[in-house]
Design a protein around this motif. Structure first.
Motif, PDB file in Angstrom:
ATOM      1  N   MET A 201       0.839  -1.208   0.000  1.00 39.96           N
ATOM      2  CA  MET A 201       0.000   0.000   0.000  1.00 39.96           C
ATOM      3  C   MET A 201       0.868   1.250   0.000  1.00 39.96           C
ATOM      4  O   MET A 201       0.544   2.251  -0.645  1.00 39.96           O
ATOM      5  N   LEU A 202       1.978   1.174   0.718  1.00 36.17           N
ATOM      6  CA  LEU A 202       2.903   2.307   0.774  1.00 36.17           C
ATOM      7  C   LEU A 202       3.419   2.631  -0.627  1.00 36.17           C
ATOM      8  O   LEU A 202       3.468   3.796  -1.036  1.00 36.17           O
ATOM      9  N   GLU A 203       3.780   1.592  -1.377  1.00 31.40           N
ATOM     10  CA  GLU A 203       4.294   1.812  -2.745  1.00 31.40           C
ATOM     11  C   GLU A 203       3.195   2.357  -3.651  1.00 31.40           C
ATOM     12  O   GLU A 203       3.428   3.257  -4.443  1.00 31.40           O
ATOM     13  N   ASP A 298      11.710  13.019  -7.174  1.00 30.61           N
ATOM     14  CA  ASP A 298      11.329  11.618  -7.273  1.00 30.61           C
ATOM     15  C   ASP A 298      12.374  10.871  -8.107  1.00 30.61           C
ATOM     16  O   ASP A 298      13.373  10.396  -7.585  1.00 30.61           O
ATOM     17  N   MET A 299      12.183  10.790  -9.422  1.00 27.95           N
ATOM     18  CA  MET A 299      13.138  10.038 -10.251  1.00 27.95           C
ATOM     19  C   MET A 299      14.279  10.944 -10.715  1.00 27.95           C
ATOM     20  O   MET A 299      14.077  12.134 -10.929  1.00 27.95           O
ATOM     21  N   VAL A 300      15.439  10.348 -10.919  1.00 23.93           N
ATOM     22  CA  VAL A 300      16.589  11.096 -11.445  1.00 23.93           C
ATOM     23  C   VAL A 300      17.268  10.273 -12.530  1.00 23.93           C
ATOM     24  O   VAL A 300      17.456   9.067 -12.354  1.00 23.93           O
ATOM     25  N   LYS A 350       3.421   9.368 -14.659  1.00 21.66           N
ATOM     26  CA  LYS A 350       4.207   8.239 -14.141  1.00 21.66           C
ATOM     27  C   LYS A 350       3.268   7.052 -13.987  1.00 21.66           C
ATOM     28  O   LYS A 350       2.170   7.200 -13.450  1.00 21.66           O
ATOM     29  N   ILE A 351       3.695   5.894 -14.460  1.00 25.34           N
ATOM     30  CA  ILE A 351       2.893   4.682 -14.325  1.00 25.34           C
ATOM     31  C   ILE A 351       3.730   3.664 -13.566  1.00 25.34           C
ATOM     32  O   ILE A 351       4.893   3.441 -13.904  1.00 25.34           O
ATOM     33  N   SER A 352       3.148   3.078 -12.533  1.00 23.15           N
ATOM     34  CA  SER A 352       3.917   2.152 -11.690  1.00 23.15           C
ATOM     35  C   SER A 352       3.177   0.848 -11.507  1.00 23.15           C
ATOM     36  O   SER A 352       1.956   0.825 -11.334  1.00 23.15           O
ATOM     37  N   LEU A 353       3.945  -0.213 -11.503  1.00 25.62           N
ATOM     38  CA  LEU A 353       3.405  -1.544 -11.213  1.00 25.62           C
ATOM     39  C   LEU A 353       3.963  -1.923  -9.841  1.00 25.62           C
ATOM     40  O   LEU A 353       5.166  -1.805  -9.611  1.00 25.62           O
ATOM     41  N   VAL A 354       3.069  -2.370  -8.933  1.00 22.81           N
ATOM     42  CA  VAL A 354       3.490  -2.624  -7.547  1.00 22.81           C
ATOM     43  C   VAL A 354       3.118  -4.037  -7.125  1.00 22.81           C
ATOM     44  O   VAL A 354       2.012  -4.505  -7.399  1.00 22.81           O
ATOM     45  N   GLY A 355       4.029  -4.716  -6.449  1.00 21.35           N
ATOM     46  CA  GLY A 355       3.704  -6.025  -5.881  1.00 21.35           C
ATOM     47  C   GLY A 355       4.916  -6.699  -5.272  1.00 21.35           C
ATOM     48  O   GLY A 355       5.986  -6.736  -5.899  1.00 21.35           O
ATOM     49  N   ALA A 356       4.740  -7.217  -4.064  1.00 18.18           N
ATOM     50  CA  ALA A 356       5.855  -7.863  -3.375  1.00 18.18           C
ATOM     51  C   ALA A 356       6.313  -9.116  -4.114  1.00 18.18           C
ATOM     52  O   ALA A 356       7.469  -9.528  -3.991  1.00 18.18           O
ATOM     53  N   GLY A 357       5.403  -9.714  -4.916  1.00 17.21           N
ATOM     54  CA  GLY A 357       5.747 -10.922  -5.651  1.00 17.21           C
ATOM     55  C   GLY A 357       6.815 -10.700  -6.716  1.00 17.21           C
ATOM     56  O   GLY A 357       7.401 -11.645  -7.234  1.00 17.21           O
ATOM     57  N   MET A 358       7.059  -9.447  -7.050  1.00 13.03           N
ATOM     58  CA  MET A 358       8.090  -9.134  -8.055  1.00 13.03           C
ATOM     59  C   MET A 358       9.456  -9.637  -7.661  1.00 13.03           C
ATOM     60  O   MET A 358      10.267  -9.990  -8.501  1.00 13.03           O
ATOM     61  N   LYS A 359       9.677  -9.636  -6.328  1.00  9.23           N
ATOM     62  CA  LYS A 359      10.998 -10.046  -5.817  1.00  9.23           C
ATOM     63  C   LYS A 359      11.353 -11.436  -6.303  1.00  9.23           C
ATOM     64  O   LYS A 359      12.501 -11.732  -6.548  1.00  9.23           O
ATOM     65  N   THR A 360      10.343 -12.303  -6.393  1.00  6.51           N
ATOM     66  CA  THR A 360      10.623 -13.716  -6.663  1.00  6.51           C
ATOM     67  C   THR A 360      10.093 -14.191  -8.013  1.00  6.51           C
ATOM     68  O   THR A 360      10.183 -15.372  -8.321  1.00  6.51           O
ATOM     69  N   SER A 385      12.195  -0.195  -7.594  1.00  6.66           N
ATOM     70  CA  SER A 385      12.569  -0.565  -6.234  1.00  6.66           C
ATOM     71  C   SER A 385      12.366  -2.078  -6.189  1.00  6.66           C
ATOM     72  O   SER A 385      12.037  -2.680  -7.205  1.00  6.66           O
ATOM     73  N   GLU A 386      12.517  -2.658  -5.014  1.00  4.40           N
ATOM     74  CA  GLU A 386      12.375  -4.113  -4.920  1.00  4.40           C
ATOM     75  C   GLU A 386      10.987  -4.579  -5.328  1.00  4.40           C
ATOM     76  O   GLU A 386      10.811  -5.640  -5.900  1.00  4.40           O
ATOM     77  N   ILE A 387       9.979  -3.765  -5.037  1.00  2.00           N
ATOM     78  CA  ILE A 387       8.600  -4.208  -5.281  1.00  2.00           C
ATOM     79  C   ILE A 387       7.822  -3.246  -6.176  1.00  2.00           C
ATOM     80  O   ILE A 387       6.604  -3.195  -6.142  1.00  2.00           O
TER      81      ILE A 387
END
Ligand code: ADP
Ligand code: ASP
Ligand code: MG
Length: 426
Positions: A201-203, A298-300, A350-360, A385-387
């Motif tokens: 949710m934070l992401e 934000d992004m650089v 900006k378009i972002s895809l978020v999910g902890a499952g990305m890590k694996t 980022s990681e997720i």
């Protein structure tokens, strides 16, 4: 039955009818045996209208007086809501942020809460009242001036009060049925999420899903306050945001999805510093100038420098509302830093895809870029980022891009269309 904090956003109290509807809901919670603290936002688009008004008398309104003006919006709704509750035969008292003990630092227009001392709220509750608190505002410990917490800040007020009062839950009432896999205003086939971790949710929140403000989620995670995001227009169960899936009676066990959702943000702009000498210290000088002006970036990205000239370009994104200030500050340092020129572009998204499952799960990045390319959307900047994976595109492409990614990751719902009950989406 314990204490609940309920927050009602502007769209839920947009007019007298809305205020009366919300008052009934609050009274129901009280009748169910809860102690009820309500945080309320300004009615409808009042805050935007006050900002428009300020801009007509001052080109870049800011500081103390701007905060004084904006906090008026929440004063109107808190008093009207208390009156509507009294009219239903229940006792209610309204409090400004300062009266409720919301203590902040002294950074006007985006103050941070440093302490909450809700003595008067406790007393009001102990005396059998429903306490109504104006969201989005506090008082500076140092200057004693009234501050605001930044746009959407009522969410943070609610969680901060929930933490200080040891509430069992912080309910955020809004104009959609919960947190969806994408903004329901853009993706009709967005799916309601039953449970989402603080982390995801934070992401989503920091990537532009304004249904919850990222600072509020940060706060809730730090104090482990479960948030229930739901609609004030329906009786449906919404989305639980917490560390672990919520064991609410009858709730089915929910598992964390690989991908939580797609967020988009059109509130940022891009500044390109053109012709920067490619030597140590140049980027530091540019970003020190930005930081000294209290501007968050934000992004650089830095381009590879052309060997023939030894010059490079540095681009970064920042809130549009800070664009003028950043350009003015950088212009002043032009000869000291030695860059050639500045380019300002506010037609980006900006378009972002978020999910902890990305890590694996390998291949998420590739599928994301493929979906964008199939939709004919050009990518200008990338950050990960990681997720989370985020890209910057042209603002015109945003809806198309969000829908394409949502479909590509199998997030489209096959049942009901997501409902938006109110609000203008402004
Ligand atoms: P409030 O006035 O209640 O604070 P906001 O306008 O701040 O309401 O937030 C609710 C809006 O957030 C919704 O109307 C919706 O358009 C938008 N939104 C963006 N992303 C999402 C998402 N992933 N899920 C639900 N709503 C979202
Ligand atoms: N009224 C303020 C805003 O529109 C705060 C809030 O609604 O949370 O940003
Ligand atoms: Mg909001």
């Amino acid at each position: 039955m314990g204490l609940v904090v309920q927050k009602y956003g502007g769209s839920s109290v947009a007019d007298a009818e809305g205020i009366k509807r919300v008052a009934k809901r609050i009274v129901d919670a009280k009748k169910n045996g809860h102690q009820v603290v309500v945080v309320v936002s300004a009615m409808g688009d009042t805050t935007d209208e006050l900002i428009d008004l300020a801009e007509q008398v001052s080109p870049i309104p800011a500081g103390r007086e701007f905060d004084m003006l904006l906090t008026a919006g929440e004063r109107i709704s808190m008093a009207l809501l208390a009156m509507a509750i009294k009219n239903l035969g229940h006792e209610a008292q309204s409090f400004t942020g300062s009266q409720a003990g919301v203590i902040t630092d002294s950074v006007h227009n985006k103050a941070r809460i440093i302490d909450v001392t809700p003595g008067r709220i406790r007393t009001a509750l102990d005396e059998g009242n429903i306490a109504i608190v104006a969201g989005f505002q506090g008082v500076s410990a140092d200057s004693k001036d009234i501050t605001t917490l930044g746009r959407g800040g009522s969410d943070t007020t609610a969680v901060a009060l929930a933490a200080a009062l040891d509430a069992e839950v912080c309910e955020i009432y809004t104009d959609v049925d919960g947190v969806f896999t994408a903004d329901p205003r853009v993706v009709k086939k967005a799916r309601k999420i039953d449970w989402i971790s603080f982390e995801d949710m934070l992401e989503l929140a920091s990537s532009g899903s304004k249904v919850l403000l990222h600072r509020c989620v940060e706060y809730a995670r730090r104090y482990n306050i479960p948030i229930h995001v739901r609609s004030s227009f329906s009786g449906l169960r919404g989305t639980w945001v917490s560390n672990e899936p919520h064991a609410e009676q009858g709730a089915r066990k929910v598992e964390q999805a690989i991908i939580s959702g797609v967020a988009h943000d059109t509130s940022e702009a891009k500044i390109t510093v053109v012709g920067v000498p490619d030597k140590p210290g140049e980027a530091a000088a540019i970003f020190r100038t930005i930081a000294d002006n209290e501007i968050n970036i934000d992004m650089v990205v830095q381009n590879v420098s052309a060997a023939s000239t030894g010059l490079t370009d540095i681009s970064f994104t920042l809130p549009k509302t800070e664009g003028r200030k950043a350009i003015d500050a950088l212009e002043k340092t032009k000869s000291a830093i030695g860059f050639e020129s500045l380019r300002y572009d506010d037609q980006i998204a900006k378009i972002s895809l978020v999910g902890a499952g990305m890590k694996t799960n390998p291949g998420v990045t590739a599928s994301f870029f493929e979906a964008l390319s199939d939709a004919g959307v050009n990518i200008e900047l990338i950050s990960t980022s990681e997720i989370r994976i985020s890209v910057v595109t042209r603002a015109d492409d945003v809806k198309e891009a969000v829908r394409a990614v949502h479909t590509a990751f199998g997030l489209d719902s096959d049942s009901d269309e997501a409902v938006v009950y109110g609000g203008t989406g402004r």
